[in-house]
Design a protein around this motif. Sequence first.
Motif, PDB file in Angstrom:
ATOM      1  N   THR A  40     -89.283  37.288  -0.238  1.00 33.75           N
ATOM      2  CA  THR A  40     -88.966  37.093   1.183  1.00 33.75           C
ATOM      3  C   THR A  40     -87.467  37.182   1.412  1.00 33.75           C
ATOM      4  O   THR A  40     -87.007  37.830   2.361  1.00 33.75           O
ATOM      5  N   LYS A  41     -86.687  36.548   0.543  1.00 35.60           N
ATOM      6  CA  LYS A  41     -85.224  36.604   0.635  1.00 35.60           C
ATOM      7  C   LYS A  41     -84.740  38.048   0.518  1.00 35.60           C
ATOM      8  O   LYS A  41     -83.846  38.489   1.252  1.00 35.60           O
ATOM      9  N   PHE A  42     -85.355  38.803  -0.388  1.00 42.97           N
ATOM     10  CA  PHE A  42     -85.009  40.212  -0.570  1.00 42.97           C
ATOM     11  C   PHE A  42     -85.267  41.001   0.708  1.00 42.97           C
ATOM     12  O   PHE A  42     -84.438  41.817   1.129  1.00 42.97           O
ATOM     13  N   MET A  43     -86.414  40.767   1.335  1.00 37.58           N
ATOM     14  CA  MET A  43     -86.758  41.476   2.557  1.00 37.58           C
ATOM     15  C   MET A  43     -85.815  41.109   3.698  1.00 37.58           C
ATOM     16  O   MET A  43     -85.351  41.985   4.439  1.00 37.58           O
ATOM     17  N   VAL A  44     -85.530  39.830   3.858  1.00 32.88           N
ATOM     18  CA  VAL A  44     -84.639  39.382   4.933  1.00 32.88           C
ATOM     19  C   VAL A  44     -83.239  39.959   4.737  1.00 32.88           C
ATOM     20  O   VAL A  44     -82.569  40.360   5.700  1.00 32.88           O
ATOM     21  N   HIS A  45     -82.785  40.004   3.492  1.00 26.86           N
ATOM     22  CA  HIS A  45     -81.448  40.547   3.179  1.00 26.86           C
ATOM     23  C   HIS A  45     -81.329  42.004   3.617  1.00 26.86           C
ATOM     24  O   HIS A  45     -80.260  42.441   4.056  1.00 26.86           O
ATOM     25  N   GLN A  46     -82.419  42.766   3.527  1.00 27.68           N
ATOM     26  CA  GLN A  46     -82.375  44.189   3.876  1.00 27.68           C
ATOM     27  C   GLN A  46     -82.698  44.456   5.346  1.00 27.68           C
ATOM     28  O   GLN A  46     -82.658  45.604   5.782  1.00 27.68           O
ATOM     29  N   ASP A  47     -83.017  43.434   6.083  1.00 25.03           N
ATOM     30  CA  ASP A  47     -83.405  43.604   7.483  1.00 25.03           C
ATOM     31  C   ASP A  47     -82.179  43.436   8.389  1.00 25.03           C
ATOM     32  O   ASP A  47     -81.672  42.329   8.557  1.00 25.03           O
ATOM     33  N   PRO A  48     -81.701  44.526   8.998  1.00 25.95           N
ATOM     34  CA  PRO A  48     -80.508  44.420   9.846  1.00 25.95           C
ATOM     35  C   PRO A  48     -80.748  43.629  11.126  1.00 25.95           C
ATOM     36  O   PRO A  48     -79.792  43.196  11.785  1.00 25.95           O
TER      37      PRO A  48
ATOM     38  N   LEU B 124     -83.599  29.755   5.020  1.00 23.66           N
ATOM     39  CA  LEU B 124     -84.800  30.572   4.937  1.00 23.66           C
ATOM     40  C   LEU B 124     -86.034  29.696   4.776  1.00 23.66           C
ATOM     41  O   LEU B 124     -87.050  29.899   5.453  1.00 23.66           O
ATOM     42  N   LEU B 125     -85.959  28.705   3.892  1.00 23.98           N
ATOM     43  CA  LEU B 125     -87.105  27.828   3.678  1.00 23.98           C
ATOM     44  C   LEU B 125     -87.437  27.024   4.930  1.00 23.98           C
ATOM     45  O   LEU B 125     -88.616  26.768   5.215  1.00 23.98           O
ATOM     46  N   THR B 126     -86.413  26.657   5.686  1.00 17.54           N
ATOM     47  CA  THR B 126     -86.656  25.961   6.954  1.00 17.54           C
ATOM     48  C   THR B 126     -87.466  26.839   7.890  1.00 17.54           C
ATOM     49  O   THR B 126     -88.416  26.382   8.547  1.00 17.54           O
ATOM     50  N   ARG B 127     -87.096  28.125   7.962  1.00 16.39           N
ATOM     51  CA  ARG B 127     -87.841  29.064   8.812  1.00 16.39           C
ATOM     52  C   ARG B 127     -89.271  29.268   8.288  1.00 16.39           C
ATOM     53  O   ARG B 127     -90.212  29.386   9.072  1.00 16.39           O
TER      54      ARG B 127
END
Length: 300
Positions: A225-233, A243-246
Amino acid sequence: MKLLRRAHRRVDVDPGEVALHARNVRFDWADTPLHWMPAEPIASHLINALNLLLPEGERMFCAAYSEALPYVKDEKLREAMLGFIGQESMHAETHDKVLHEVLAANGVDPQPYVRQAEYLFRKSLGPKDVIGVAQRQVMVERLAIIACLEHFFAYLGDWVLNADLEKFGADPRVADLFRWHGAEEVEHRHVAHDVAVYFGAGYVRRAAIMTIVFPIFITLVVRGTKFMVHQDPALPDLGYPRLLTRVFGSMWRGALPGVPSLLWSALTTFKPGYNPQAVGSTAQAVAYLAKSPAAQAVAS
């Protein structure tokens, strides 16, 4: 407690085991959005992270079962294993297409995470260069790990079949992907446990492996999930605490299964006499598979 509550109650009568077979499916991924649940972008990414992880894992499952098949004398179990291999092969192939036709098309390069998944399932959990008794023990260890993971996949399959993802604006194609896959996980949920027991993976061994597999599985999904969020502009590059809060917020709203219910499900495997047949409903799974748009696209 809201995180423990199911989206829908079932009233069906479970018919028990059914003959397993791979189903051909066809998905049209053109213009599929990265945030396939527009109201829940973080939940979209967490579930998308399974597309990164599943293909290599399912190929490992198939390889381990192909290695084990020559030692199986029980014809009923052999047939179930062959059906399992067919379904898992189709899952791996279908999720692989998502990597290229959805993620890459939306500007996400999945390869850095996929390479890590390849190392985990091909090297760390792959066959070892040993012979004799050690070779068999390594194989049994892999079969026990698969049994633990298949428990989680059956749980997640039952969850997605009953979750109201449409209220978050879920893209029907992606929802169908995970419901089709989840339904087959529920359908074959007994196989991995039966195979592990057949090869002598006893209670203590399976319990010990579950205590290791559970936190690693959660860590891999959160990392994905962190990997995906990092690549999402379109999203801020969140650190793990935010992230865990979300993620917990998405769980609370019902867009993701809750950690308490997942943990409780894992703990049920420690009960003497545990039977995976209690996870989900075969009748519900088969009913969904009969109406899955992706399966009907092939039949039409």
